[in-house]
Scaffold this active site. Structure first.
Site, mmCIF file in Angstrom:
data_model
loop_
_atom_site.group_PDB
_atom_site.id
_atom_site.type_symbol
_atom_site.label_atom_id
_atom_site.label_comp_id
_atom_site.label_asym_id
_atom_site.label_seq_id
_atom_site.Cartn_x
_atom_site.Cartn_y
_atom_site.Cartn_z
ATOM 1 N N HIS A 1 0.813 -1.223 0.000
ATOM 2 C CA HIS A 1 0.000 0.000 0.000
ATOM 3 C C HIS A 1 0.849 1.278 0.000
ATOM 4 O O HIS A 1 0.695 2.184 0.812
ATOM 5 C CB HIS A 1 -1.101 0.004 1.059
ATOM 6 C CG HIS A 1 -0.713 -0.199 2.507
ATOM 7 N ND1 HIS A 1 0.268 0.511 3.123
ATOM 8 C CD2 HIS A 1 -1.224 -1.009 3.451
ATOM 9 C CE1 HIS A 1 0.353 0.156 4.392
ATOM 10 N NE2 HIS A 1 -0.543 -0.784 4.601
ATOM 11 N N HIS B 1 -5.858 -9.744 13.928
ATOM 12 C CA HIS B 1 -5.867 -8.475 13.177
ATOM 13 C C HIS B 1 -6.632 -8.654 11.863
ATOM 14 O O HIS B 1 -6.424 -9.628 11.146
ATOM 15 C CB HIS B 1 -4.408 -8.096 12.923
ATOM 16 C CG HIS B 1 -4.187 -6.806 12.212
ATOM 17 N ND1 HIS B 1 -5.064 -5.751 12.256
ATOM 18 C CD2 HIS B 1 -3.146 -6.386 11.447
ATOM 19 C CE1 HIS B 1 -4.586 -4.754 11.541
ATOM 20 N NE2 HIS B 1 -3.430 -5.107 11.031
ATOM 21 N N GLU C 1 -6.617 -6.682 9.126
ATOM 22 C CA GLU C 1 -6.053 -6.211 7.850
ATOM 23 C C GLU C 1 -5.802 -7.397 6.916
ATOM 24 O O GLU C 1 -5.423 -8.488 7.346
ATOM 25 C CB GLU C 1 -4.766 -5.399 8.079
ATOM 26 C CG GLU C 1 -4.364 -4.627 6.831
ATOM 27 C CD GLU C 1 -3.322 -3.521 7.071
ATOM 28 O OE1 GLU C 1 -2.757 -3.437 8.174
ATOM 29 O OE2 GLU C 1 -3.088 -2.751 6.119
ATOM 30 N N ASP D 1 -3.688 -8.530 4.861
ATOM 31 C CA ASP D 1 -2.491 -9.368 4.715
ATOM 32 C C ASP D 1 -2.504 -10.518 5.727
ATOM 33 O O ASP D 1 -1.721 -11.460 5.601
ATOM 34 C CB ASP D 1 -1.194 -8.552 4.820
ATOM 35 C CG ASP D 1 -1.153 -7.599 6.005
ATOM 36 O OD1 ASP D 1 -2.215 -7.164 6.463
ATOM 37 O OD2 ASP D 1 -0.046 -7.293 6.468
ATOM 38 N N HIS E 1 -1.885 -1.812 15.180
ATOM 39 C CA HIS E 1 -2.018 -0.475 14.678
ATOM 40 C C HIS E 1 -3.390 -0.196 14.095
ATOM 41 O O HIS E 1 -3.596 0.886 13.514
ATOM 42 C CB HIS E 1 -0.929 -0.191 13.622
ATOM 43 C CG HIS E 1 -1.126 -0.968 12.339
ATOM 44 N ND1 HIS E 1 -1.220 -0.332 11.131
ATOM 45 C CD2 HIS E 1 -1.282 -2.265 12.097
ATOM 46 C CE1 HIS E 1 -1.402 -1.234 10.173
ATOM 47 N NE2 HIS E 1 -1.439 -2.403 10.738
ATOM 48 N N ASP F 1 1.200 -7.367 14.118
ATOM 49 C CA ASP F 1 2.138 -6.561 13.323
ATOM 50 C C ASP F 1 3.320 -6.021 14.140
ATOM 51 O O ASP F 1 4.382 -5.721 13.579
ATOM 52 C CB ASP F 1 1.415 -5.363 12.701
ATOM 53 C CG ASP F 1 0.689 -5.732 11.417
ATOM 54 O OD1 ASP F 1 1.167 -6.616 10.695
ATOM 55 O OD2 ASP F 1 -0.356 -5.128 11.146
ATOM 56 N N TYR G 1 9.908 -0.641 9.082
ATOM 57 C CA TYR G 1 8.539 -1.063 9.399
ATOM 58 C C TYR G 1 7.981 -0.195 10.529
ATOM 59 O O TYR G 1 6.852 0.297 10.463
ATOM 60 C CB TYR G 1 8.546 -2.541 9.808
ATOM 61 C CG TYR G 1 7.168 -3.126 9.926
ATOM 62 C CD1 TYR G 1 6.572 -3.769 8.848
ATOM 63 C CD2 TYR G 1 6.444 -3.008 11.103
ATOM 64 C CE1 TYR G 1 5.293 -4.279 8.948
ATOM 65 C CE2 TYR G 1 5.172 -3.516 11.219
ATOM 66 C CZ TYR G 1 4.603 -4.156 10.134
ATOM 67 O OH TYR G 1 3.333 -4.654 10.234
ATOM 68 N N HIS H 1 5.027 -10.583 10.566
ATOM 69 C CA HIS H 1 5.927 -10.361 9.410
ATOM 70 C C HIS H 1 7.363 -10.558 9.888
ATOM 71 O O HIS H 1 7.718 -10.149 10.999
ATOM 72 C CB HIS H 1 5.821 -8.930 8.872
ATOM 73 C CG HIS H 1 4.465 -8.541 8.380
ATOM 74 N ND1 HIS H 1 3.938 -8.995 7.188
ATOM 75 C CD2 HIS H 1 3.528 -7.720 8.911
ATOM 76 C CE1 HIS H 1 2.741 -8.462 7.015
ATOM 77 N NE2 HIS H 1 2.466 -7.684 8.044
HETATM 78 FE FE1 FEO Z 1 -1.728 -4.351 9.714
HETATM 79 FE FE2 FEO Z 1 0.449 -6.733 8.514
HETATM 80 O O1 FEO Z 1 -1.181 -5.798 8.683
#
Ligand code: FEO
Length: 395
Positions: free
Chosen positions: A23, A77, A79, A81, A143, A162, A192, A225
């Site tokens: 993004h 989470h 989001e 991903d 986040h 995250d 990050y 991640h």
């Molecule tokens: Fe907030 Fe890795 O997604």
């Protein structure tokens, strides 16, 4: 090959070697979407992966257990991903329950419009898997509003979503597989934090304090991640420092230019910063990606932002950068605008307004010259750079 964190807990995520644009964030080192499988009386999957990586995750799960035997899914989470693969996973696994925060439930419903067997958990909620137990920790706005973390008590493993992550594709899964972190990993960890978590510094400081109050010990931190930390102390210390807004005696000159006049000033400021004893960096906004520049902004003490005036405004690339930076709420920095103009010269004033709106310390009314700077003006820019370094970048 199975990747086992502690007995009965496996990494079952996916490696995205090719992603370069997350993004808008330049992910030059690729990424991973980490998901984890806990094999206990209740087999539990913690998080999923980006939608197109579900086959990779399922193949890794299959090496350990039949996906249909999974009892619980924890969604830390929403989001995409991490939850993009949730629908396909739920349809295959048919879990007894999906555990998420209250906001997570609302947001998963909004995303998927499916009435799955959600069960809301809050900070301190416990879940027995049989021999071992999970504790949940809501971390709203770390986040996203729904964000939470999951702690495997008996093994002291924190599944941190995250937080503590890095966009870094690698065949390695753990921080200690070589004597040192892989080349470039520490940079990606910082990048990050700067691009995703910088606005949440206060919340992160509070969270780290709460962890100490609750007496939570981490033998391992397993983020969504990047690498899994068997030695969490360095990443915890780095987060403490970044969250506190600690800066270095480092000055950045960030600029764009039309006919090189603003660029001449930029170079003069860099020379001055160096003369004033600072670590200086020069970033042309059409040469360095803004996500790399904000990585350097994170611990810089001084920002000099340069722009020519174009059509009574600042240059579009400068406006784009400042918009991005404003959203990241940088703190503890001195700042100033500068630039060359031909007709009206609004850019520097507009830059300073933006810097003030970010609550940065404006240290000068701005430095501007008409058309091409002459040697005296360049000398003045250099002298100002040196003075600002001495005054605002204490060693
Ligand atoms: Fe907030 Fe890795 O997604």
């Amino acid at each position: 090959m199975k990747v086992e964190l502690v007995p009965g807990v496996f990494w079952v995520g996916a490696i995205d070697w090719n992603i370069r644009d997350f993004h808008g964030y330049l992910t030059e080192a690729g990424s991973t979407y980490n998901a984890y499988l806990i094999v206990d009386d209740k087999i539990t999957l913690i998080d999923t992966v980006k939608k197109e990586f579900v086959p990779e995750m399922m193949a890794r799960i299959q090496e350990i257990a039949a996906p249909e035997d999974i009892n619980y899914i924890v969604s830390n989470h929403v989001e995409m991903d991490h939850s993009g693969g949730l629908a396909e996973t739920v349809h295959r696994v048919k879990p007894e329950k999906i555990f998420c925060s209250p906001r997570g439930r609302a947001d998963l419903l909004r995303h998927f419009k499916e009435t799955w067997p959600f069960e809301e958990v809050k900070t301190g909620s416990e879940l027995s898997l049989g021999r071992r137990n999970l504790t949940f920790l809501e971390t709203p706005m770390l986040h996203w509003p729904d964000s939470m973390m999951t702690y495997l008590k008996e093994e002291q493993v924190l599944f941190s979503s995250d937080a503590f992550g890095a966009h870094f594709a690698s065949s390695r899964r753990f921080d200690d597989e070589l004597p040192e972190l892989p080349e470039g990993y520490s940079y990606q960890l910082k990048k990050y934090y700067a691009n995703i978590l910088m606005p949440m510094g206060t919340l992160i400081s509070q969270l780290l304090k709460k962890v100490v109050e609750l007496g939570l010990e981490f033998k391992m931190i397993a983020p969504d991640h990047g690498l899994i930390y068997r030695n969490p102390q360095p990443v915890l210390s780095a987060y403490q420092k970044w969250a506190a807004g600690t800066t270095e005696p480092k000055g950045l000159v960030i600029y764009d230019t039309m006919w090189h006049s603003t660029e001449m000033l930029a170079h003069a400021f860099v020379e001055g910063l160096i003369e004033g004893g600072a670590v200086a960096q020069l970033h042309h906004l059409r040469s360095t990606h803004y996500s790399n520049i904000v990585t350097e902004v994170l611990d810089a003490g001084l920002l000099l932002i340069g722009s020519p005036t174009l059509n009574n405004n600042m240059f579009p690339s400068v406006a784009e950068f400042l918009t991005y930076l404003k959203g990241l709420k940088p703190k503890n920095k001195a700042a100033m605008g500068f630039g060359s103009y031909g007709w009206s010269g609004q850019a520097v004033g507009l830059i300073n307004k933006e810097l003030e709106a970010m609550q940065l310390r404006l240290v000068h009314e701005g430095f501007q010259v008409k058309y091409i700077p002459d040697p005296e003006e360049l000398a003045a820019a250099k002298a100002l750079g040196a003075a600002l370094a001495k005054e605002h970048l204490k060693r």
